[in-house]
Design a protein around this motif. Structure first.
Motif, PDB file in Angstrom:
ATOM      1  N   SER A  97     -21.184  19.656 -17.073  1.00 50.40           N
ATOM      2  CA  SER A  97     -21.813  19.782 -18.130  1.00 50.40           C
ATOM      3  C   SER A  97     -23.555  20.639 -17.937  1.00 50.40           C
ATOM      4  O   SER A  97     -23.676  20.529 -17.111  1.00 50.40           O
ATOM      5  CB  SER A  97     -22.735  17.860 -18.015  1.00 50.40           C
ATOM      6  OG  SER A  97     -23.544  17.899 -19.798  1.00 50.40           O
ATOM      7  N   GLY A  98     -23.788  20.830 -18.556  1.00 55.33           N
ATOM      8  CA  GLY A  98     -25.588  22.148 -19.455  1.00 55.33           C
ATOM      9  C   GLY A  98     -24.531  23.189 -18.295  1.00 55.33           C
ATOM     10  O   GLY A  98     -25.014  23.822 -18.290  1.00 55.33           O
ATOM     11  N   ARG A 100     -21.178  15.146 -22.313  1.00 53.33           N
ATOM     12  CA  ARG A 100     -21.505  16.127 -21.838  1.00 53.33           C
ATOM     13  C   ARG A 100     -21.685  17.464 -22.904  1.00 53.33           C
ATOM     14  O   ARG A 100     -20.991  17.638 -23.848  1.00 53.33           O
ATOM     15  CB  ARG A 100     -19.641  16.568 -20.744  1.00 53.33           C
ATOM     16  CG  ARG A 100     -20.158  15.738 -19.890  1.00 53.33           C
ATOM     17  CD  ARG A 100     -18.716  15.874 -18.749  1.00 53.33           C
ATOM     18  NE  ARG A 100     -17.298  15.948 -19.193  1.00 53.33           N
ATOM     19  CZ  ARG A 100     -16.330  17.192 -20.101  1.00 53.33           C
ATOM     20  NH1 ARG A 100     -16.970  18.299 -19.725  1.00 53.33           N
ATOM     21  NH2 ARG A 100     -15.762  17.202 -20.881  1.00 53.33           N
ATOM     22  N   ASN A 146     -21.575  21.291 -23.280  1.00 53.90           N
ATOM     23  CA  ASN A 146     -20.946  23.353 -22.541  1.00 53.90           C
ATOM     24  C   ASN A 146     -21.943  24.078 -23.654  1.00 53.90           C
ATOM     25  O   ASN A 146     -21.203  23.977 -24.580  1.00 53.90           O
ATOM     26  CB  ASN A 146     -19.790  23.259 -21.784  1.00 53.90           C
ATOM     27  CG  ASN A 146     -20.320  21.865 -20.163  1.00 53.90           C
ATOM     28  OD1 ASN A 146     -21.172  22.376 -19.899  1.00 53.90           O
ATOM     29  ND2 ASN A 146     -19.587  20.956 -20.845  1.00 53.90           N
ATOM     30  N   ALA A 178     -27.571  18.775 -23.279  1.00 55.14           N
ATOM     31  CA  ALA A 178     -26.806  18.054 -21.828  1.00 55.14           C
ATOM     32  C   ALA A 178     -28.066  17.410 -20.814  1.00 55.14           C
ATOM     33  O   ALA A 178     -27.831  16.087 -20.790  1.00 55.14           O
ATOM     34  CB  ALA A 178     -26.154  18.993 -21.136  1.00 55.14           C
ATOM     35  N   GLY A 179     -29.559  17.294 -20.966  1.00 56.08           N
ATOM     36  CA  GLY A 179     -30.365  16.477 -19.968  1.00 56.08           C
ATOM     37  C   GLY A 179     -30.619  15.019 -21.517  1.00 56.08           C
ATOM     38  O   GLY A 179     -30.442  14.233 -21.382  1.00 56.08           O
ATOM     39  N   GLY A 205     -26.566  12.968 -21.536  1.00 55.50           N
ATOM     40  CA  GLY A 205     -25.722  13.233 -20.386  1.00 55.50           C
ATOM     41  C   GLY A 205     -26.097  11.411 -20.090  1.00 55.50           C
ATOM     42  O   GLY A 205     -24.935  11.049 -19.317  1.00 55.50           O
ATOM     43  N   SER A 206     -27.260  10.711 -20.680  1.00 61.66           N
ATOM     44  CA  SER A 206     -27.453   9.200 -19.996  1.00 61.66           C
ATOM     45  C   SER A 206     -26.439   8.549 -20.672  1.00 61.66           C
ATOM     46  O   SER A 206     -26.096   7.390 -20.444  1.00 61.66           O
ATOM     47  CB  SER A 206     -28.927   8.866 -20.127  1.00 61.66           C
ATOM     48  OG  SER A 206     -28.959   8.815 -21.191  1.00 61.66           O
ATOM     49  N   LYS A 229     -17.052  15.772 -14.925  1.00 62.67           N
ATOM     50  CA  LYS A 229     -18.348  16.394 -14.284  1.00 62.67           C
ATOM     51  C   LYS A 229     -19.410  18.125 -14.317  1.00 62.67           C
ATOM     52  O   LYS A 229     -20.283  17.214 -13.639  1.00 62.67           O
ATOM     53  CB  LYS A 229     -18.566  16.171 -12.424  1.00 62.67           C
ATOM     54  CG  LYS A 229     -17.834  14.961 -12.290  1.00 62.67           C
ATOM     55  CD  LYS A 229     -18.905  13.812 -12.929  1.00 62.67           C
ATOM     56  CE  LYS A 229     -18.263  12.467 -12.325  1.00 62.67           C
ATOM     57  NZ  LYS A 229     -17.006  11.498 -12.822  1.00 62.67           N
TER      58      LYS A 229
END
Length: 254
Positions: free
Chosen positions: A239-240, A172, A174, A163-164, A167-168, A237
């Motif tokens: 994620s992670g 996403r 999960n 996710a990190g 993300g950019s 919105k």
């Protein structure tokens, strides 16, 4: 708009339910499973699915399957890294190294191969969703199931890390953490745990309910409901996150 959805370990159980539910939404589905008989049955029942035999820990088989999907679709919108195995049951001092490795390999290393491919495509296209299937065993200690719990905890770390990383790029990541899921696989788990512990299967069955706030098992459709939510605009919105679908597990310690 029709999504392109790839699911691993989808010859039966949770994975096949995910495939059917996404298809019911009008999505295109590609899936793989290590078992040739399961894939043959899926192909007969769902000729519209791109269904192939591929073992998630066999890099050559996965490269062939994933390359075919990429050629056919040109990209992918949702990837469900679902393949897994219950592995052995017993005290750690009684386990063989091969049994430990085999369990961790399917649950964790196979997910790496799937996610590596998904990350490359999704980063390039600037969008996508990866859903890992972990377990409440990845959130608690799980006596007599150490390799399984270890691998599932690893998937939690992989979810947070990807996710990190992604993300950019608009991707996403999960995980869904099922509790005790009704079906053939859980019946095999109960049989293995009974053999390892000497406790009757029905007694063990009750321990899974005893440690859950809602005092219930869950179904594959419960998990599909969560996957479809995560794939919807309502979850744009999110994620992670590790989404437990388990009736609220309080403890896995019998």
């Amino acid at each position: 708009m029709s999504r392109r959805v790839l699911i691993t370990g989808a010859g039966s159980g949770i994975g096949l339910t995910l495939a059917r539910r996404f298809a019911a939404e009008g999505d295109r589905v590609a899936l793989c499973d290590a078992r040739a008989d399961a894939i043959a049955k899926v192909q007969a029942e769902h000729p519209d699915f791109l269904a192939r035999q591929a073992d998630v820990i066999d890099e050559a088989q996965m490269d062939a399957f994933l390359s075919e999907v990429e050629t056919e679709w040109g990209g992918v919108d949702v990837v469900c890294a679902n393949a897994g195995t219950g592995g052995p049951a017993g005290r750690i001092e009684d386990m063989t190294y091969d049994d430990w490795k085999d369990c961790v390999a399917v649950n964790l290393f196979g997910t790496f191969l799937t996610c590596r491919w998904a990350a490359r495509l999704m980063r390039a296209q600037g969008h996508g969703l990866i859903i890992l299937t972990t377990s409440t065993a990845g959130l608690f200690g799980y006596p007599l199931r150490s390799p399984y719990a270890t691998a599932k905890w690893g998937l939690v770390g992989l979810t947070k890390t990807l996710a990190g990383e992604l993300g950019s790029a608009g991707v996403r990541v999960n995980a869904i953490a099922p509790g005790a899921v009704e079906g053939d696989r859980m019946e095999r788990v109960l049989a293995n745990e009974s053999a390892a512990s000497g406790r009757p299967i029905e007694e063990l069955r009750q321990t899974y309910v005893k440690g859950v706030s809602l005092k219930t098992w869950v179904s594959a459709d419960d998990l599909a409901d969560m996957a479809l939510f995560l794939a919807s605009s309502a979850a744009s919105k999110i994620s992670g996150q590790i989404m437990a679908v388990d009736g609220h597990t309080e403890s896995l310690v019998p």
